[in-house]
Scaffold this motif. Structure first.
Motif, PDB file in Angstrom:
ATOM      1  N   VAL A  42       0.864  -1.177   0.000  1.00 20.24           N
ATOM      2  CA  VAL A  42       0.000   0.000   0.000  1.00 20.24           C
ATOM      3  C   VAL A  42       0.897   1.222   0.000  1.00 20.24           C
ATOM      4  CG1 VAL A  42      -1.873   1.209   1.166  1.00 20.24           C
ATOM      5  CG2 VAL A  42      -1.739  -1.292   1.289  1.00 20.24           C
ATOM      6  N   ALA A  43       0.893   1.967  -1.107  1.00 15.27           N
ATOM      7  CA  ALA A  43       1.750   3.141  -1.268  1.00 15.27           C
ATOM      8  C   ALA A  43       1.044   4.362  -0.682  1.00 15.27           C
ATOM      9  CB  ALA A  43       2.079   3.360  -2.743  1.00 15.27           C
ATOM     10  N   ILE A  44       1.471   4.747   0.514  1.00 12.87           N
ATOM     11  CA  ILE A  44       0.866   5.876   1.213  1.00 12.87           C
ATOM     12  C   ILE A  44       1.792   7.080   1.135  1.00 12.87           C
ATOM     13  CG2 ILE A  44       0.106   6.716   3.464  1.00 12.87           C
ATOM     14  CD1 ILE A  44      -0.648   3.826   4.146  1.00 12.87           C
ATOM     15  N   SER A  45       1.227   8.231   0.813  1.00 12.58           N
ATOM     16  CA  SER A  45       1.992   9.480   0.803  1.00 12.58           C
ATOM     17  C   SER A  45       1.873  10.117   2.177  1.00 12.58           C
ATOM     18  CB  SER A  45       1.441  10.439  -0.258  1.00 12.58           C
ATOM     19  OG  SER A  45       1.596   9.888  -1.539  1.00 12.58           O
ATOM     20  N   GLY A  46       3.025  10.309   2.812  1.00 13.46           N
ATOM     21  CA  GLY A  46       3.041  10.931   4.130  1.00 13.46           C
ATOM     22  C   GLY A  46       3.684  12.304   4.077  1.00 13.46           C
ATOM     23  N   LEU A  48       6.627  13.132   5.213  1.00 12.92           N
ATOM     24  CA  LEU A  48       8.061  13.082   4.934  1.00 12.92           C
ATOM     25  C   LEU A  48       8.443  12.127   3.813  1.00 12.92           C
ATOM     26  CD1 LEU A  48       9.383  13.055   8.609  1.00 12.92           C
ATOM     27  CD2 LEU A  48       9.167  15.012   7.067  1.00 12.92           C
ATOM     28  N   VAL A  49       7.645  11.097   3.620  1.00 14.83           N
ATOM     29  CA  VAL A  49       7.985  10.046   2.654  1.00 14.83           C
ATOM     30  C   VAL A  49       6.750   9.698   1.833  1.00 14.83           C
ATOM     31  CG1 VAL A  49       8.811   7.674   2.422  1.00 14.83           C
ATOM     32  CG2 VAL A  49       9.697   9.095   4.251  1.00 14.83           C
ATOM     33  N   ASP A  50       6.968   9.430   0.556  1.00 17.42           N
ATOM     34  CA  ASP A  50       5.888   8.995  -0.326  1.00 17.42           C
ATOM     35  C   ASP A  50       6.119   7.536  -0.679  1.00 17.42           C
ATOM     36  OD1 ASP A  50       4.014   8.507  -2.290  1.00 17.42           O
ATOM     37  OD2 ASP A  50       4.441  10.324  -3.425  1.00 17.42           O
ATOM     38  N   GLY A  51       5.229   6.679  -0.244  1.00 19.77           N
ATOM     39  CA  GLY A  51       5.358   5.256  -0.518  1.00 19.77           C
ATOM     40  C   GLY A  51       5.461   4.918  -1.993  1.00 19.77           C
ATOM     41  N   HIS A  52       4.950   5.792  -2.851  1.00 16.61           N
ATOM     42  CA  HIS A  52       5.040   5.545  -4.292  1.00 16.61           C
ATOM     43  C   HIS A  52       6.492   5.506  -4.771  1.00 16.61           C
ATOM     44  CE1 HIS A  52       0.891   6.878  -3.715  1.00 16.61           C
ATOM     45  NE2 HIS A  52       0.622   6.096  -4.754  1.00 16.61           N
ATOM     46  N   ASP A  53       7.388   6.153  -4.018  1.00 20.85           N
ATOM     47  CA  ASP A  53       8.813   6.136  -4.363  1.00 20.85           C
ATOM     48  C   ASP A  53       9.437   4.766  -4.108  1.00 20.85           C
ATOM     49  OD1 ASP A  53       8.640   8.839  -5.015  1.00 20.85           O
ATOM     50  OD2 ASP A  53       9.343   9.495  -3.029  1.00 20.85           O
ATOM     51  N   LYS A  87       0.716  -9.675 -11.360  1.00 19.13           N
ATOM     52  CA  LYS A  87       0.536  -8.845 -10.169  1.00 19.13           C
ATOM     53  C   LYS A  87      -0.885  -8.293 -10.137  1.00 19.13           C
ATOM     54  CE  LYS A  87       4.909  -9.128  -9.113  1.00 19.13           C
ATOM     55  NZ  LYS A  87       5.387  -9.914  -8.018  1.00 19.13           N
ATOM     56  N   LEU A  88      -1.276  -7.846  -8.967  1.00 16.22           N
ATOM     57  CA  LEU A  88      -2.542  -7.146  -8.788  1.00 16.22           C
ATOM     58  C   LEU A  88      -2.202  -5.684  -8.529  1.00 16.22           C
ATOM     59  CD1 LEU A  88      -5.615  -7.064  -8.348  1.00 16.22           C
ATOM     60  CD2 LEU A  88      -5.176  -7.572  -5.938  1.00 16.22           C
ATOM     61  N   VAL A  89      -2.710  -4.802  -9.370  1.00 17.11           N
ATOM     62  CA  VAL A  89      -2.486  -3.366  -9.174  1.00 17.11           C
ATOM     63  C   VAL A  89      -3.850  -2.708  -9.069  1.00 17.11           C
ATOM     64  CG1 VAL A  89      -1.521  -1.242 -10.123  1.00 17.11           C
ATOM     65  CG2 VAL A  89      -0.291  -3.401 -10.411  1.00 17.11           C
ATOM     66  N   ILE A  90      -4.074  -2.069  -7.923  1.00 20.22           N
ATOM     67  CA  ILE A  90      -5.345  -1.406  -7.640  1.00 20.22           C
ATOM     68  C   ILE A  90      -5.080   0.081  -7.550  1.00 20.22           C
ATOM     69  CG2 ILE A  90      -7.287  -1.246  -6.047  1.00 20.22           C
ATOM     70  CD1 ILE A  90      -6.313  -4.047  -4.964  1.00 20.22           C
ATOM     71  N   LEU A  91      -5.792   0.854  -8.369  1.00 18.72           N
ATOM     72  CA  LEU A  91      -5.652   2.307  -8.377  1.00 18.72           C
ATOM     73  C   LEU A  91      -6.877   2.924  -7.733  1.00 18.72           C
ATOM     74  CD1 LEU A  91      -4.460   2.715 -12.083  1.00 18.72           C
ATOM     75  CD2 LEU A  91      -3.037   2.537 -10.037  1.00 18.72           C
ATOM     76  N   VAL A  92      -6.646   3.752  -6.733  1.00 21.60           N
ATOM     77  CA  VAL A  92      -7.727   4.402  -5.991  1.00 21.60           C
ATOM     78  C   VAL A  92      -7.400   5.883  -5.842  1.00 21.60           C
ATOM     79  CG1 VAL A  92      -8.411   2.340  -4.707  1.00 21.60           C
ATOM     80  CG2 VAL A  92      -6.648   3.826  -3.774  1.00 21.60           C
ATOM     81  N   ALA A  93      -8.410   6.670  -5.503  1.00 24.61           N
ATOM     82  CA  ALA A  93      -8.189   8.102  -5.309  1.00 24.61           C
ATOM     83  C   ALA A  93      -7.227   8.348  -4.150  1.00 24.61           C
ATOM     84  CB  ALA A  93      -9.529   8.820  -5.058  1.00 24.61           C
ATOM     85  N   ASP A  94      -7.385   7.611  -3.061  1.00 31.53           N
ATOM     86  CA  ASP A  94      -6.531   7.785  -1.887  1.00 31.53           C
ATOM     87  C   ASP A  94      -6.286   6.413  -1.268  1.00 31.53           C
ATOM     88  OD1 ASP A  94      -5.263   8.421   0.483  1.00 31.53           O
ATOM     89  OD2 ASP A  94      -6.845   9.745   1.217  1.00 31.53           O
ATOM     90  N   PRO A  95      -5.053   5.918  -1.297  1.00 34.99           N
ATOM     91  CA  PRO A  95      -4.751   4.591  -0.746  1.00 34.99           C
ATOM     92  C   PRO A  95      -5.066   4.445   0.740  1.00 34.99           C
ATOM     93  CG  PRO A  95      -2.959   5.325  -2.129  1.00 34.99           C
ATOM     94  CD  PRO A  95      -3.888   6.494  -1.965  1.00 34.99           C
ATOM     95  N   VAL A  96      -5.085   5.542   1.463  1.00 38.67           N
ATOM     96  CA  VAL A  96      -5.402   5.448   2.905  1.00 38.67           C
ATOM     97  C   VAL A  96      -6.849   5.053   3.069  1.00 38.67           C
ATOM     98  CG1 VAL A  96      -5.534   6.713   5.086  1.00 38.67           C
ATOM     99  CG2 VAL A  96      -3.626   7.107   3.556  1.00 38.67           C
TER     100      VAL A  96
END
Length: 96
Positions: A42-46, A48-53, A87-96
């Motif tokens: 789950v790529a969460i943008s925080g 300090l850190v962006d999980g997408h990176d 793989k399973l890739v799920i795109l959502v408006a907000d991963p949180v």
């Protein structure tokens, strides 16, 4: 309950699924360093850190898929597409 396209559509009706290989067993992780084989990262943008990176790291560490922000889907094009095979890739408006 089985985690499949019907379940996903029920809980996330607005999600897009560009890669749809559903794992037999499902678990989630938000830290690419602790990914276990078969986890969904789950790529969460925080603040300090962006999980997408860290998506590429998660895939290298055995993630079965990704739950990520639809606004960042262009990142997928920058990867070797064989990394996304099965793989399973799920795109959502907000991963949180």
């Amino acid at each position: 309950m089985r985690f499949d396209q019907h379940f996903l559509q029920g809980v996330l009706p607005d999600a897009a699924v560009p890669y749809a290989t559903y794992p037999q067993e499902i678990s989630f992780a938000v830290d690419s360093r602790t990914i276990q084989q078969g986890d969904i990262f789950v790529a969460i943008s925080g603040a300090l850190v962006d999980g997408h990176d860290f998506i590429k790291d998660a895939l290298h560490n055995g993630a079965a898929g990704l739950l990520m922000a639809a606004a960042k889907k262009d990142l997928l094009a920058s990867f070797d597409q064989t990394m996304l095979h099965n793989k399973l890739v799920i795109l959502v408006a907000d991963p949180v």
